[in-house]
Design a protein around this motif. Structure first.
Motif: not given
Length: 100
Positions: A87, A91, A96
């Motif tokens: 995860t 990102h 992100k």
């Protein structure tokens, strides 16, 4: 706070080591760290991953070389940690989580 090349390089290594220690496949580890290194803009990045260790180099300029080699013993498998790192990787590569 600005993160420098060495700190990004170290983070890439730590992510790879965490994946490997927790039972991720060697090809998956290598793919993940390569994608993160590209997202972080690590220049002339090379990696080699085996079941027992990770070997990384990066040459941000003619004067500096970042290199890291460490034996990585496998711990008990933790799919939760692997999922969390995957995860985090997504990102980072989606922008992100930035470099700065």
């Amino acid at each position: 706070m600005k993160v420098d090349q060495q700190e990004r390089f170290d983070l890439v290594y730590d992510i790879g080591e965490t994946l490997l220690k927790n039972g991720a496949e060697v090809k998956r580890v290598e793919s993940t760290i390569t994608h993160i290194a590209q997202a972080f803009g690590l220049e002339n990045f090379d990696s080699y991953v085996s079941i027992h260790g990770i070997f990384l180099t990066s040459h941000p300029n003619a004067k500096n070389v970042h290199a890291k080699v460490r034996d990585t013993p496998i711990s008990p498998i933790s799919l939760g940690r692997i999922d969390a790192i995957n995860t985090l990787s997504r990102h980072i590569t989606e922008g992100k989580i930035g470099q700065g």
